[in-house]
Design a protein around this motif. Structure first.
Motif, mmCIF file in Angstrom:
data_model
loop_
_atom_site.group_PDB
_atom_site.id
_atom_site.type_symbol
_atom_site.label_atom_id
_atom_site.label_comp_id
_atom_site.label_asym_id
_atom_site.label_seq_id
_atom_site.Cartn_x
_atom_site.Cartn_y
_atom_site.Cartn_z
ATOM 1 N N ILE A 58 5.034 10.735 6.874
ATOM 2 C CA ILE A 58 4.530 11.773 7.779
ATOM 3 C C ILE A 58 4.483 11.247 9.212
ATOM 4 C CG2 ILE A 58 2.474 13.128 8.373
ATOM 5 C CD1 ILE A 58 1.977 13.296 5.282
ATOM 6 N N LEU A 59 4.011 10.014 9.401
ATOM 7 C CA LEU A 59 3.964 9.426 10.741
ATOM 8 C C LEU A 59 5.362 9.241 11.324
ATOM 9 C CD1 LEU A 59 1.095 6.804 10.453
ATOM 10 C CD2 LEU A 59 1.111 8.907 11.792
ATOM 11 N N HIS A 60 6.326 8.896 10.470
ATOM 12 C CA HIS A 60 7.696 8.752 10.944
ATOM 13 C C HIS A 60 8.220 10.093 11.459
ATOM 14 C CE1 HIS A 60 12.146 7.828 10.180
ATOM 15 N NE2 HIS A 60 11.767 7.065 11.193
ATOM 16 N N ARG A 61 7.908 11.162 10.764
ATOM 17 C CA ARG A 61 8.333 12.497 11.208
ATOM 18 C C ARG A 61 7.603 12.922 12.474
ATOM 19 N NH1 ARG A 61 10.393 15.395 6.140
ATOM 20 N NH2 ARG A 61 10.495 13.658 4.694
ATOM 21 N N ARG A 105 4.816 -1.400 -0.683
ATOM 22 C CA ARG A 105 4.690 -2.611 0.136
ATOM 23 C C ARG A 105 5.351 -2.397 1.496
ATOM 24 N NH1 ARG A 105 6.920 -6.673 -3.066
ATOM 25 N NH2 ARG A 105 4.901 -6.835 -4.082
ATOM 26 N N GLY A 106 6.540 -1.803 1.510
ATOM 27 C CA GLY A 106 7.234 -1.542 2.769
ATOM 28 C C GLY A 106 6.463 -0.579 3.658
ATOM 29 N N ALA A 107 5.880 0.460 3.054
ATOM 30 C CA ALA A 107 5.093 1.415 3.831
ATOM 31 C C ALA A 107 3.870 0.740 4.442
ATOM 32 C CB ALA A 107 4.680 2.587 2.952
ATOM 33 N N VAL A 138 0.104 5.680 0.559
ATOM 34 C CA VAL A 138 0.534 5.000 1.774
ATOM 35 C C VAL A 138 1.976 5.376 2.120
ATOM 36 C CG1 VAL A 138 1.279 2.870 0.631
ATOM 37 C CG2 VAL A 138 0.486 2.797 2.983
ATOM 38 N N THR A 139 2.791 5.635 1.121
ATOM 39 C CA THR A 139 4.177 6.026 1.387
ATOM 40 C C THR A 139 4.236 7.394 2.066
ATOM 41 O OG1 THR A 139 4.308 6.838 -0.889
ATOM 42 C CG2 THR A 139 5.187 4.644 -0.472
ATOM 43 N N ALA A 140 3.366 8.307 1.669
ATOM 44 C CA ALA A 140 3.331 9.626 2.296
ATOM 45 C C ALA A 140 2.839 9.528 3.734
ATOM 46 C CB ALA A 140 2.433 10.563 1.494
#
Length: 111
Positions: free
Chosen positions: A11-14, A90-92, A5-7
Motif C-alpha cells: 500500500i505504501l509503495h502505491r 522479511r523483505g517487506a 506487513v506485506t500489505a
C-alpha cells in the motif's frame, strides 16, 4: 484491524507512486525556476528553506527513496529472491525499516 506487513509495504509503495506523480513536477518546477535566473534560484531556495517548503521537499525525497527501495524489492522477487511467504514478509519488513531510516536521515540532512 491489523494488516500484514506485506500489505502495508504494498500500500505504501502505491501511495508513494501516486505522490510522486504530484511531487516530481514540483521538483522539476523548482529546478526550472532555479536555473532560469538568479532571482529564480533565490525564490526556489527560499521556498525550500521555509517550513512548508522544507516539509514538502522532505516528503517528496522520502517518497522517492521508499519507492526506489520497494521497487528494488520487486525486482529481486522477479529474479526469484524472496518469493516465499517468509521471504516476502522479511523483505517487506526490511523495506519498511529502510524507508523509515531513510526518512529520518533525510530529515536530519534537511533540518
Amino acid at each position: 484491524m491489523s494488516f500484514p506487513v506485506t500489505a502495508i509495504s504494498s500500500i505504501l509503495h502505491r501511495i508513494t507512486g501516486v505522490f510522486l506523480v504530484i511531487g516530481i513536477p514540483v521538483l522539476l518546477w523548482m529546478l526550472g525556476k532555479s536555473l532560469a535566473s538568479e532571482q529564480g534560484f533565490n525564490e526556489a531556495s527560499s521556498f525550500v528553506a521555509a517550513g512548508f517548503g522544507k516539509l514538502l521537499f522532505w516528503a517528496i525525497l522520502s517518497s522517492i527513496g521508499f519507492h526506489i527501495i520497494a521497487g528494488l524489492r520487486h525486482l529481486l522477487m522477479d529474479a526469484g529472491i524472496g518469493e516465499s511467504l517468509e521471504g516476502g514478509m522479511r523483505g517487506a519488513t526490511i523495506i519498511l525499516v529502510l524507508g523509515v531510516l531513510l526518512a529520518i536521515g533525510l530529515g536530519v540532512w534537511l533540518w
